[in-house]
Design a protein around this motif. Structure first.
Motif, PDB file in Angstrom:
ATOM      1  N   ILE A 194      42.588  45.356  35.254  1.00 29.43           N
ATOM      2  CA  ILE A 194      41.389  45.333  34.407  1.00 29.43           C
ATOM      3  C   ILE A 194      41.153  43.920  33.881  1.00 29.43           C
ATOM      4  O   ILE A 194      40.031  43.408  33.892  1.00 29.43           O
ATOM      5  N   ALA A 195      42.223  43.286  33.391  1.00 24.54           N
ATOM      6  CA  ALA A 195      42.105  41.913  32.891  1.00 24.54           C
ATOM      7  C   ALA A 195      41.666  40.961  34.001  1.00 24.54           C
ATOM      8  O   ALA A 195      40.811  40.084  33.786  1.00 24.54           O
ATOM      9  N   ALA A 196      42.237  41.122  35.197  1.00 18.90           N
ATOM     10  CA  ALA A 196      41.868  40.245  36.317  1.00 18.90           C
ATOM     11  C   ALA A 196      40.410  40.440  36.724  1.00 18.90           C
ATOM     12  O   ALA A 196      39.709  39.474  37.056  1.00 18.90           O
ATOM     13  N   ALA A 197      39.917  41.694  36.684  1.00 17.78           N
ATOM     14  CA  ALA A 197      38.526  41.966  37.041  1.00 17.78           C
ATOM     15  C   ALA A 197      37.563  41.329  36.036  1.00 17.78           C
ATOM     16  O   ALA A 197      36.512  40.793  36.418  1.00 17.78           O
ATOM     17  N   ILE A 198      37.921  41.377  34.750  1.00 24.63           N
ATOM     18  CA  ILE A 198      37.075  40.751  33.723  1.00 24.63           C
ATOM     19  C   ILE A 198      37.017  39.239  33.943  1.00 24.63           C
ATOM     20  O   ILE A 198      35.945  38.619  33.841  1.00 24.63           O
ATOM     21  N   MET A 244      31.279  44.957  41.088  1.00 22.75           N
ATOM     22  CA  MET A 244      32.330  45.921  40.736  1.00 22.75           C
ATOM     23  C   MET A 244      32.914  46.567  41.983  1.00 22.75           C
ATOM     24  O   MET A 244      34.141  46.695  42.116  1.00 22.75           O
ATOM     25  N   ALA A 245      32.035  46.984  42.894  1.00 21.73           N
ATOM     26  CA  ALA A 245      32.503  47.678  44.099  1.00 21.73           C
ATOM     27  C   ALA A 245      33.372  46.759  44.957  1.00 21.73           C
ATOM     28  O   ALA A 245      34.433  47.177  45.445  1.00 21.73           O
ATOM     29  N   ILE A 246      32.960  45.514  45.129  1.00 25.39           N
ATOM     30  CA  ILE A 246      33.722  44.598  45.977  1.00 25.39           C
ATOM     31  C   ILE A 246      35.070  44.271  45.350  1.00 25.39           C
ATOM     32  O   ILE A 246      36.099  44.223  46.036  1.00 25.39           O
ATOM     33  N   ILE A 247      35.083  44.059  44.031  1.00 22.70           N
ATOM     34  CA  ILE A 247      36.358  43.790  43.354  1.00 22.70           C
ATOM     35  C   ILE A 247      37.298  44.978  43.530  1.00 22.70           C
ATOM     36  O   ILE A 247      38.493  44.820  43.811  1.00 22.70           O
ATOM     37  N   THR A 251      41.066  44.847  45.715  1.00 24.08           N
ATOM     38  CA  THR A 251      42.230  44.648  44.843  1.00 24.08           C
ATOM     39  C   THR A 251      43.164  45.854  44.809  1.00 24.08           C
ATOM     40  O   THR A 251      44.089  45.879  43.989  1.00 24.08           O
ATOM     41  N   TRP A 252      42.968  46.806  45.697  1.00 24.66           N
ATOM     42  CA  TRP A 252      43.803  48.008  45.682  1.00 24.66           C
ATOM     43  C   TRP A 252      45.146  47.864  46.421  1.00 24.66           C
ATOM     44  O   TRP A 252      46.038  48.687  46.203  1.00 24.66           O
ATOM     45  N   SER A 307      35.727  48.781  38.466  1.00 30.34           N
ATOM     46  CA  SER A 307      36.355  48.131  39.625  1.00 30.34           C
ATOM     47  C   SER A 307      37.826  48.522  39.753  1.00 30.34           C
ATOM     48  O   SER A 307      38.308  48.825  40.858  1.00 30.34           O
ATOM     49  N   THR A 308      38.531  48.577  38.620  1.00 27.41           N
ATOM     50  CA  THR A 308      39.939  48.975  38.679  1.00 27.41           C
ATOM     51  C   THR A 308      40.069  50.466  38.974  1.00 27.41           C
ATOM     52  O   THR A 308      41.047  50.885  39.605  1.00 27.41           O
ATOM     53  N   GLY A 309      39.109  51.263  38.521  1.00 24.79           N
ATOM     54  CA  GLY A 309      39.124  52.683  38.867  1.00 24.79           C
ATOM     55  C   GLY A 309      38.978  52.903  40.367  1.00 24.79           C
ATOM     56  O   GLY A 309      39.672  53.738  40.959  1.00 24.79           O
ATOM     57  N   ILE A 310      38.066  52.137  40.989  1.00 30.49           N
ATOM     58  CA  ILE A 310      37.918  52.216  42.450  1.00 30.49           C
ATOM     59  C   ILE A 310      39.209  51.787  43.140  1.00 30.49           C
ATOM     60  O   ILE A 310      39.692  52.450  44.068  1.00 30.49           O
TER      61      ILE A 310
END
Length: 370
Positions: free
Chosen positions: A295-299, A233-236, A240-241, A175-178
């Protein structure tokens, strides 16, 4: 004369200033000074190894086995179900590997994971010869056989947490990579071109910032027939970008006035090459900080969704799902303690890494930390 020349050369060599370290090497040197951040980095690396080798650590499927003259790796079925050979289903070996392999083929052999426990079912008595069955409900307290206890159905909590590590890291990195790819590209274009391009992209960034991630995820899950963790993952990632984009835009607006960019333009270098080859590498350092915090926020977001019972399939092991089970079984304290501790330590580790990166890359903070 020759002696004088050699003396002058030696003096010049001795007076030369040693070559300065590169920016990234200097950043790494400053990062290593922070012991807590290094401990957090080691913790994340260990978590990555656990996620990769989770089928070999906990499971009931053999890591490798020889069956009817062929070599198989049934444990790969924990990554994708189709990777487990159908022969084990047709021969009735599935979920009965320790006994059925020998019954169907006396010459077969198998190497099992370190912990014989499954993530989607209860291990029965003598399923592995001589091994008692997993206890359930209040009897499933932590023990030598079940280090983190079992849930109300007899599923081993340690096995679910080990396999849940894979979900936690995947959600964070994918998710953070996207978000990083989208944010860096949009921010780079807005900061470099400016003018009407910057105006349009900036308004688009502001619109996306107003969209609540959690509400959007719940809306998509309500629409989709079979929502999976990859949809989450995709929506996050796609919501968040904007923070990464705004920071990238500011860095590009500052760096595009640099002399090396002017020199590249004078040499006829294309604009895309200037953006991605010359400016972007110099703008990445401050951008890495929000990526790490993201990354922490996505988890945390995924764990919260799993706690609410949405965002992942029933067969997917997740720390948030274990926490959700603990909510309805308050007397089983281990269902909240162990996954809660794992979430806390993982989020804390990424925050420590992000804070250390911020101090190592920000010139003002670096000077203050000397």
């Amino acid at each position: 004369m020759e002696q004088q020349e050699s003396t002058i050369i030696e003096d010049i060599q001795q007076s030369q200033v040693p070559a300065s370290q590169g920016y990234w090497r200097e950043t790494w040197r400053r990062f290593r000074r922070r012991k807590l951040a290094m401990c957090a980095l080691v913790y994340v690396c260990i978590m990555a190894l656990v996620a990769i080798f989770s089928p070999a650590i906990a499971g009931t499927k053999p890591i490798i086995c020889k069956y009817k003259g062929q070599i198989y790796f049934p444990c790969l079925g924990y990554f994708f179900q189709r990777w487990e050979n159908p022969i084990f289903i047709t021969d009735g070996v599935l979920n009965k590997y320790p006994t059925k392999l020998k019954e169907n083929d006396p010459d077969s052999w198998a190497i099992f994971p370190l912990m014989y426990n499954d993530i989607t079912r209860r291990v029965k008595e003598n399923e592995m010869p001589g091994r008692p069955g997993n206890p359930a409900f209040a009897n499933g307290v932590p023990s030598a056989m079940n280090p983190c206890g079992t849930n109300a159905y007899g599923y081993d909590v340690a096995a679910m947490m080990i396999h849940g590590t894979r979900i936690a890291l995947l959600v964070g990195f994918i998710s953070t990579g996207i978000a990083a790819m989208v944010g860096i590209c949009i921010g780079a274009l807005a900061g470099y071109f400016g003018g009407w391009v910057d105006m349009i992209l900036s308004r688009f960034i502001e619109v996306v910032m107003c969209v609540p991630t959690l509400v959007l995820i719940l809306a998509f899950i309500a629409i989709l027939e079979r929502p999976s963790i990859f949809h989450t993952m995709a929506i996050i990632g796609l919501t968040t970008w904007p923070g990464i984009a705004r920071l990238t835009r500011g860095e590009f607006m500052k760096l595009k006035q640099s002399e090396y960019v002017t020199a590249a333009r004078s040499l006829g270098t294309g604009q895309l090459r200037i953006i991605f080859r010359h400016i972007l590498p110099n703008a990445l350092a401050p951008v890495l900080v929000p990526i790490t915090f993201g990354i922490a926020a996505a988890i945390l977001t995924e764990s919260g969704l799993s706690f609410l019972g949405v965002g992942s399939s029933v067969s997917t092991a997740s720390w948030g799902k274990i926490l959700s089970e603990g909510r309805s079984n308050l007397s089983m304290w281990w269902l909240t303690f162990f996954p809660g501790l794992a979430i806390f330590l993982t989020v804390l580790a990424y925050n420590l890494i992000g804070e250390a990166l911020q101090e190592a890359t920000d010139p003002r903070l670096r000077e203050a930390g000397k």
